[in-house]
Design a protein around this motif. Structure first.
Motif, mmCIF file in Angstrom:
data_model
loop_
_atom_site.group_PDB
_atom_site.id
_atom_site.type_symbol
_atom_site.label_atom_id
_atom_site.label_comp_id
_atom_site.label_asym_id
_atom_site.label_seq_id
_atom_site.Cartn_x
_atom_site.Cartn_y
_atom_site.Cartn_z
ATOM 1 N N GLY A 97 15.592 -11.724 -1.425
ATOM 2 C CA GLY A 97 15.834 -10.600 -2.322
ATOM 3 C C GLY A 97 16.669 -9.504 -1.693
ATOM 4 N N ASP A 98 16.623 -9.395 -0.356
ATOM 5 C CA ASP A 98 17.410 -8.374 0.325
ATOM 6 C C ASP A 98 18.896 -8.726 0.347
ATOM 7 N N LYS A 99 19.210 -9.990 0.059
ATOM 8 C CA LYS A 99 20.600 -10.450 0.081
ATOM 9 C C LYS A 99 21.191 -10.520 -1.328
ATOM 10 N N LEU A 100 20.408 -10.070 -2.304
ATOM 11 C CA LEU A 100 20.813 -10.092 -3.707
ATOM 12 C C LEU A 100 20.596 -8.710 -4.316
ATOM 13 N N LYS A 101 21.321 -8.427 -5.379
ATOM 14 C CA LYS A 101 21.034 -7.232 -6.165
ATOM 15 C C LYS A 101 20.187 -7.667 -7.357
ATOM 16 N N ILE A 102 18.930 -7.265 -7.340
ATOM 17 C CA ILE A 102 17.986 -7.713 -8.367
ATOM 18 C C ILE A 102 17.794 -6.601 -9.392
ATOM 19 N N LEU A 103 17.975 -6.951 -10.647
ATOM 20 C CA LEU A 103 17.778 -6.024 -11.756
ATOM 21 C C LEU A 103 16.584 -6.500 -12.568
ATOM 22 N N GLY A 104 15.561 -5.662 -12.684
ATOM 23 C CA GLY A 104 14.362 -6.020 -13.430
ATOM 24 C C GLY A 104 14.364 -5.389 -14.813
ATOM 25 N N ILE A 105 13.959 -6.168 -15.800
ATOM 26 C CA ILE A 105 13.890 -5.670 -17.180
ATOM 27 C C ILE A 105 12.469 -5.868 -17.686
ATOM 28 N N THR A 106 11.848 -4.779 -18.125
ATOM 29 C CA THR A 106 10.480 -4.849 -18.606
ATOM 30 C C THR A 106 10.351 -4.082 -19.909
ATOM 31 N N GLY A 107 9.267 -4.327 -20.631
ATOM 32 C CA GLY A 107 9.031 -3.716 -21.942
ATOM 33 C C GLY A 107 8.362 -4.722 -22.854
ATOM 34 N N THR A 108 7.923 -4.275 -24.003
ATOM 35 C CA THR A 108 7.272 -5.198 -24.930
ATOM 36 C C THR A 108 8.290 -6.096 -25.620
ATOM 37 N N ASN A 109 9.359 -5.513 -26.128
ATOM 38 C CA ASN A 109 10.366 -6.266 -26.884
ATOM 39 C C ASN A 109 11.739 -6.145 -26.227
ATOM 40 N N GLY A 110 12.539 -7.173 -26.416
ATOM 41 C CA GLY A 110 13.937 -7.103 -26.008
ATOM 42 C C GLY A 110 14.255 -7.556 -24.601
ATOM 43 N N LYS A 111 13.241 -7.969 -23.828
ATOM 44 C CA LYS A 111 13.498 -8.338 -22.431
ATOM 45 C C LYS A 111 14.470 -9.511 -22.334
ATOM 46 N N THR A 112 14.176 -10.577 -23.079
ATOM 47 C CA THR A 112 14.983 -11.788 -22.964
ATOM 48 C C THR A 112 16.424 -11.536 -23.393
ATOM 49 N N THR A 113 16.600 -10.950 -24.571
ATOM 50 C CA THR A 113 17.957 -10.670 -25.060
ATOM 51 C C THR A 113 18.704 -9.766 -24.098
ATOM 52 N N SER A 114 18.023 -8.759 -23.573
ATOM 53 C CA SER A 114 18.673 -7.823 -22.654
ATOM 54 C C SER A 114 19.163 -8.517 -21.391
ATOM 55 N N THR A 115 18.391 -9.488 -20.877
ATOM 56 C CA THR A 115 18.836 -10.182 -19.658
ATOM 57 C C THR A 115 20.130 -10.941 -19.909
ATOM 58 N N TYR A 116 20.246 -11.566 -21.074
ATOM 59 C CA TYR A 116 21.458 -12.323 -21.381
ATOM 60 C C TYR A 116 22.656 -11.397 -21.576
ATOM 61 N N ILE A 117 22.422 -10.234 -22.158
ATOM 62 C CA ILE A 117 23.520 -9.283 -22.335
ATOM 63 C C ILE A 117 23.978 -8.741 -20.982
ATOM 64 N N VAL A 118 23.026 -8.386 -20.135
ATOM 65 C CA VAL A 118 23.380 -7.903 -18.794
ATOM 66 C C VAL A 118 24.150 -8.983 -18.043
ATOM 67 N N LYS A 119 23.697 -10.226 -18.138
ATOM 68 C CA LYS A 119 24.384 -11.343 -17.475
ATOM 69 C C LYS A 119 25.825 -11.437 -17.960
ATOM 70 N N SER A 120 26.052 -11.301 -19.250
ATOM 71 C CA SER A 120 27.398 -11.387 -19.802
ATOM 72 C C SER A 120 28.288 -10.273 -19.250
ATOM 73 N N ILE A 121 27.759 -9.067 -19.183
ATOM 74 C CA ILE A 121 28.546 -7.937 -18.685
ATOM 75 C C ILE A 121 28.905 -8.133 -17.216
ATOM 76 N N LEU A 122 27.926 -8.525 -16.415
ATOM 77 C CA LEU A 122 28.174 -8.703 -14.984
ATOM 78 C C LEU A 122 29.173 -9.826 -14.724
ATOM 79 N N GLU A 123 29.089 -10.893 -15.515
ATOM 80 C CA GLU A 123 30.048 -11.986 -15.356
ATOM 81 C C GLU A 123 31.444 -11.542 -15.771
ATOM 82 N N GLN A 124 31.520 -10.709 -16.789
ATOM 83 C CA GLN A 124 32.810 -10.158 -17.193
ATOM 84 C C GLN A 124 33.414 -9.337 -16.039
ATOM 85 N N ALA A 125 32.559 -8.710 -15.270
ATOM 86 C CA ALA A 125 33.011 -7.897 -14.139
ATOM 87 C C ALA A 125 33.330 -8.739 -12.909
ATOM 88 N N GLY A 126 33.142 -10.056 -13.012
ATOM 89 C CA GLY A 126 33.523 -10.948 -11.928
ATOM 90 C C GLY A 126 32.419 -11.351 -10.977
#
Length: 336
Positions: A97-126
């Motif tokens: 974990g120290d060799k990675l940038k880990i982003l945690g998403i928590t909450g009752t709703n929206g966790k799964t969708t939010s992870t996929y959106i974040v993944k898309s943005i980060l991949e767009q950034a290279g």
């Protein structure tokens, strides 16, 4: 790995002599020769009751919460074997974990969708992105079946070690209240965390909603990175007061750092103006539903906190066409 090295960072009592450990296991059925068996108290069974099976399968030492008089193996006695498993697992896999940038998403709703959106943005950034969540685990393009929202700490550290080998930059992961309460993220540090919302749920596990909130808050109390919260959620506002470092907020109704204005809902998607200190940016999502305004705002804010440009955020948001099993659009011959 030497036992003393494996136990670094833990308060423990060792009964017996130190030795080499070749692996860890918290399931006595999966123990192989050379393993340290960690006895976990479950909701239906107690790992302390399976020490003899673990020894028969080749365990060379045990980690327990109280001395086991029926076992002649070296014993590591700790106050909380769940927490100790997380720390020992991080040590065993050399802190991936120290060799990675880990982003945690928590909450009752929206966790799964939010992870996929974040993944898309980060991949767009290279960036090369790993994802850990309810639907699947992704290491780049490789998909692994997921058995729970947040893996047990030993499994999580093993997955992160694989991500390091695959040269992943960011890991986006769902962090459930169960995982936080059960110490599955022990031994991890997060570069950023997103809180989506809180509503009446999981009260079969938590005694009441305040206890549920406090479990979620654990992710933010010790957070060294950026905290991102839903500024329209009453629990989000309460959480903001508990955060130690920088906090960014998002929402629609209240005064926040990232706000959606002029929202238009259509069958094909949602459009709005993303209003922030960087200016006003038109966003045209291919995801529909008012809730996806919040999911996209949270993802955008989290990525901004990690230094992603607004151009990549916009492109990443607009590239997402859907999330498996989450409000997927199904067209028919009638066009409905």
């Amino acid at each position: 790995m030497d036992l003393q090295q494996l136990l670094q960072g833990l308060d423990y009592e060792l009964r017996g002599t130190s030795l080499e450990i070749s692996g860890l296991s918290y399931d006595s059925r999966q123990v192989v020769p050379g393993d340290l068996f960690v006895a976990i108290r479950g909701f239906q069974v107690d790992g302390h009751d399976f020490i003899q099976q673990a020894q028969a399968n080749g365990a060379v030492a045990i980690m327990v919460e109280h001395p086991m008089s029926t076992c002649d193996l070296p014993q590591i006695i700790v106050s909380n074997t769940r927490f100790a498993l997380g720390v020992a697992s991080a040590n065993f896999y050399q802190h991936p974990g120290d060799k990675l940038k880990i982003l945690g998403i928590t909450g009752t709703n929206g966790k799964t969708t939010s992870t996929y959106i974040v993944k898309s943005i980060l991949e767009q950034a290279g960036y090369k992105v790993g994802l850990i969540g309810t639907i699947q685990i992704l290491i780049g393009d490789e998909s692994i079946e997921s058995s729970r929202t947040t893996p047990e700490s030993l499994d999580l550290q093993r997955i992160l070690a694989r991500m390091v080998e695959a040269k992943v930059d960011f890991v986006v992961m769902e962090v459930s209240s169960h995982a936080l309460e059960l110490e599955r993220t022990a031994g991890l540090s997060f570069a950023g965390a997103l809180f989506t919302n809180l509503s009446q749920d999981h009260l079969d596990f938590h005694s009441n909603i305040e206890e549920y909130f406090q479990a979620k808050a654990k992710l933010f109390r010790s957070l060294q990175g950026s905290a991102v919260i839903n500024g329209d959620d009453e629990w989000g506002l309460k959480l903001k007061g508990l955060c130690q470092d920088s906090v960014l907020s998002y929402g629609v109704d209240n005064i926040v750092d990232f706000q959606a204005r002029k929202i238009q809902l259509e069958k094909a998607g949602v459009s709005y103006i993303l209003d922030s200190e960087i200016g006003q940016i038109p966003i045209n999502l291919r995801l529909t539903g008012y809730f996806n305004v919040y999911n996209s705002l949270g993802a955008a804010t989290l990525c901004w906190s990690q230094g992603v440009s607004i151009e990549d955020i916009k492109a990443g948001l607009e590239a997402v066409t859907g999330v498996p099993g989450r409000f997927q659009r199904i067209d028919n011959a009638a066009g409905l």
